[in-house]
Design a protein around this motif. Sequence first.
Motif, PDB file in Angstrom:
ATOM      1  N   GLN A  91       0.821  -1.203   0.000  1.00 34.07           N
ATOM      2  CA  GLN A  91       0.000   0.000   0.000  1.00 34.07           C
ATOM      3  C   GLN A  91       0.861   1.262   0.000  1.00 34.07           C
ATOM      4  N   GLY A  92       2.045   1.183   0.576  1.00 33.75           N
ATOM      5  CA  GLY A  92       2.934   2.341   0.592  1.00 33.75           C
ATOM      6  C   GLY A  92       3.920   2.353  -0.554  1.00 33.75           C
ATOM      7  N   THR A 130      11.376   3.539  -3.538  1.00 37.98           N
ATOM      8  CA  THR A 130      10.032   2.982  -3.494  1.00 37.98           C
ATOM      9  C   THR A 130       9.289   3.378  -4.760  1.00 37.98           C
ATOM     10  N   HIS A 151       5.836   3.923  -6.715  1.00 38.25           N
ATOM     11  CA  HIS A 151       4.433   4.201  -6.441  1.00 38.25           C
ATOM     12  C   HIS A 151       3.640   4.107  -7.743  1.00 38.25           C
TER      13      HIS A 151
END
Length: 419
Positions: free
Chosen positions: A31-32, A82, A84
């Motif tokens: 989710q992150g 990360t 996204h």
Amino acid sequence: MTTALLPLVALACTPGTDPAPADSAVPGSMQGGLPIRWVPTAGEPWDEALAGLWWSLAGLGASPSSDAIGDVSVDGSGMRFTLHADALGLSREAEHMLLEGISPIEIARVQQGMPYVELGRLLQRTLYEPWVYYAVTGACRELEDWEVRLPHGAPTVAITDSLLTDGARLLKFSPDPVDASDIAWAAEEGEGRPETGDFRARATEVVDLMPNGRFRYAIYDDSGSLAPVADPEHTPAGQPGRCMWCHENHLMTTVRQPDIDGHLAFDDFVEEIGRQQAMVESARRAIGGLVDWETHAVHTWGEVLVEGFLQAPTSRLAAEWSVPTETVESWMAAAGVQPVRNDEYPGWGEVWTRASADAVFALNRGRLPDDHDLAGPSGMRPLSVLPSSRILPEPDAAHPIGLTEFACLPDWSADTGRP
């Protein structure tokens, strides 16, 4: 020209119904965002790798914003960040399909207790796994659905001396495009000869332009159904990744062909390609964004992200596993694994195939110190990938992925039999 002149009609075969919310199929741990690590193969700098990443993501139809990657930090000789998916500029459905494709990667990462996914593994399981690529880019299930882009009696170009196949090819295209979104080409391979009028198509590859300025490729079999790879009996075109590699970033001509009655003259064909490519370049300049449309080498930088992962030098594996090169050599020798050579990048020297590297890492992971970033029990092998970004192996137990229809089917469900 503005971005609006590249409408979503370029994704005309994307199913029209809204999918379930994108996060419905996403593991809670993602989710992150998805944690990613990149390490260089042969000293390439991070700025080239990042440009190659934007180019690669654009191959999936993305128009990424700067928020697409976050938490960027140096990690040894590589970088961590990360990813996204919600900042990639994909349609709601395309984002959902991408997340479905990424989901097995993240599930395996969590099960294996790994802190991140290697960037090459991510790209090889999405951009270079044909059914995932088709699903995200919205490829037509059937050739007849794509052919609505061609007018009745579309002009043809006879290729009787092909650089790709031993036989002839027939190119069809949509003439006089008003703007770049109208560009559509189909290449047919088969039996017979155009000059004798008995040519019959047995396989077809198509190319059109996605709204983000990148070409989209699809392959259809003799029945006109979407296929993960071209039939080698008729053409060595391979899977869509080989189309991306060969075309690089442009429409292509070929060696001079004889003019044949009923088909476009060769000089007119070359002129048409030049005119349409100019339209593509104009559209890309108007789109702008993070994708580098001007640097020709950017497509190579994107390819190296995967090629260096699939065939990794010892120094790269040492950086990837955070161990000395001597340890990599010792583990490989103990496992009886032999290195190979990468014909395209001979300067890399001896390299190790990804399948052998993953197997050796799985055998030795338990030998890492407890405080090592990748420490964990031995025996659990990283999630497998296809051995090439351009050709598919014969279906067998060792290479089951990439050969099962994925989310491009409207009636797709989670029960696909994928590993």
